[in-house]
Design a protein around this motif. Structure first.
Motif, mmCIF file in Angstrom:
data_model
loop_
_atom_site.group_PDB
_atom_site.id
_atom_site.type_symbol
_atom_site.label_atom_id
_atom_site.label_comp_id
_atom_site.label_asym_id
_atom_site.label_seq_id
_atom_site.Cartn_x
_atom_site.Cartn_y
_atom_site.Cartn_z
ATOM 1 N N TRP A 82 0.770 -1.130 0.349
ATOM 2 C CA TRP A 82 0.092 -0.053 0.539
ATOM 3 C C TRP A 82 0.865 0.977 0.143
ATOM 4 C CZ3 TRP A 82 0.494 3.062 4.395
ATOM 5 C CH2 TRP A 82 1.429 3.063 5.212
ATOM 6 N N GLN A 83 2.036 1.517 0.565
ATOM 7 C CA GLN A 83 3.066 2.679 0.908
ATOM 8 C C GLN A 83 3.650 2.534 -0.615
ATOM 9 O OE1 GLN A 83 5.656 0.252 3.407
ATOM 10 N NE2 GLN A 83 4.552 2.094 5.067
ATOM 11 N N LEU A 86 0.503 4.053 -2.800
ATOM 12 C CA LEU A 86 -0.173 5.406 -1.978
ATOM 13 C C LEU A 86 1.151 6.443 -3.092
ATOM 14 C CD1 LEU A 86 -1.743 7.039 -0.766
ATOM 15 C CD2 LEU A 86 -0.242 6.543 1.490
ATOM 16 N N THR A 144 -5.569 6.014 2.175
ATOM 17 C CA THR A 144 -5.287 6.556 3.222
ATOM 18 C C THR A 144 -6.055 5.858 4.388
ATOM 19 O OG1 THR A 144 -3.975 9.077 2.480
ATOM 20 C CG2 THR A 144 -4.897 8.976 4.700
ATOM 21 N N ARG A 147 -4.108 3.298 5.505
ATOM 22 C CA ARG A 147 -2.773 3.297 6.378
ATOM 23 C C ARG A 147 -3.122 3.842 7.710
ATOM 24 N NH1 ARG A 147 -0.429 9.176 5.139
ATOM 25 N NH2 ARG A 147 -2.595 9.748 7.140
ATOM 26 N N ASP A 148 -4.377 4.685 7.754
ATOM 27 C CA ASP A 148 -4.335 4.756 9.326
ATOM 28 C C ASP A 148 -5.309 3.941 9.932
ATOM 29 O OD1 ASP A 148 -4.600 7.419 8.932
ATOM 30 O OD2 ASP A 148 -6.437 8.312 7.996
ATOM 31 N N ARG A 151 -2.221 2.000 10.705
ATOM 32 C CA ARG A 151 -1.040 2.625 12.626
ATOM 33 C C ARG A 151 -1.608 2.627 13.594
ATOM 34 N NH1 ARG A 151 0.447 8.355 9.258
ATOM 35 N NH2 ARG A 151 2.101 7.380 8.249
ATOM 36 N N ALA A 156 2.123 0.026 10.516
ATOM 37 C CA ALA A 156 2.445 0.872 10.233
ATOM 38 C C ALA A 156 3.318 1.569 11.113
ATOM 39 C CB ALA A 156 1.955 1.095 8.935
ATOM 40 N N GLU A 159 3.416 8.251 12.329
ATOM 41 C CA GLU A 159 3.502 9.558 11.144
ATOM 42 C C GLU A 159 5.189 10.354 12.490
ATOM 43 O OE1 GLU A 159 1.158 12.878 9.024
ATOM 44 O OE2 GLU A 159 0.068 11.698 10.850
#
Length: 161
Positions: A82-83, A86, A144, A147-148, A151, A156, A159
């Motif tokens: 995904w990184q 993205l 996004t 990603r959240d 995290r 992950a 930030e």
């Protein structure tokens, strides 16, 4: 009750699958730009950064190839890469925004006939860039959210401050 991470993976995979052509274009463009950046860095003897660009380029090319193969399910590739997706989507969206603004500036100053081939091509590119921007924005929003969720699950890195 479902957990947020699997739902985010499914939503992002569905969005990537829905806009697969634009995502593959973003990944392919990213792959080539990173490869050329690595060449420039190597010519300036910045080998460490050049190697990082080569790694990212290879990863983007690999994911683009796998997503272009419709036999592969995007859920695996979205979950594990995904990184990369993205980053490519964000860079391509920015490039399309700049391209669209340049075309808009050109169209604003154009005083020739509207049936001229150059006007038709510029108008088509403006419309195409707008469609790509909309599709990339949807994919970016889904990634996004993924990603959240990653995290929040501790999978992950947080930030940077």
């Amino acid at each position: 009750m479902s957990t947020p991470l699997p739902d985010a993976i499914k939503a992002a995979a569905g969005m990537v699958d829905q806009h697969r052509g634009v995502v593959c274009l973003a990944l392919s463009t990213d792959c080539e730009e990173l490869r050329l950046t690595a060449q420039r860095l190597r010519s300036k003897a910045i080998h460490g950064l050049a190697n990082e660009c080569d790694d990212e380029s290879g990863r983007a090319g690999h994911v683009a190839t796998r997503l272009a193969n419709y036999a592969n399910t995007p859920a695996f590739w979205v979950e594990h890469h995904w990184q990369t997706i993205l980053a490519a989507v964000v860079r391509r969206e920015a490039a399309d925004l700049v391209h669209r603004q340049a075309i808009l500036k050109w169209l604003g100053g154009y005083e020739g006939p509207t049936d001229a081939p150059v006007f038709k091509v510029q108008s088509w590119q403006y419309k195409s860039a707008g469609q790509n921007i909309e599709a990339l924005a949807e994919v970016k929003a889904a990634l996004t959210e993924l990603r959240d969720a990653m995290r929040a699950a501790g999978l992950a890195p947080a930030e940077a401050a």
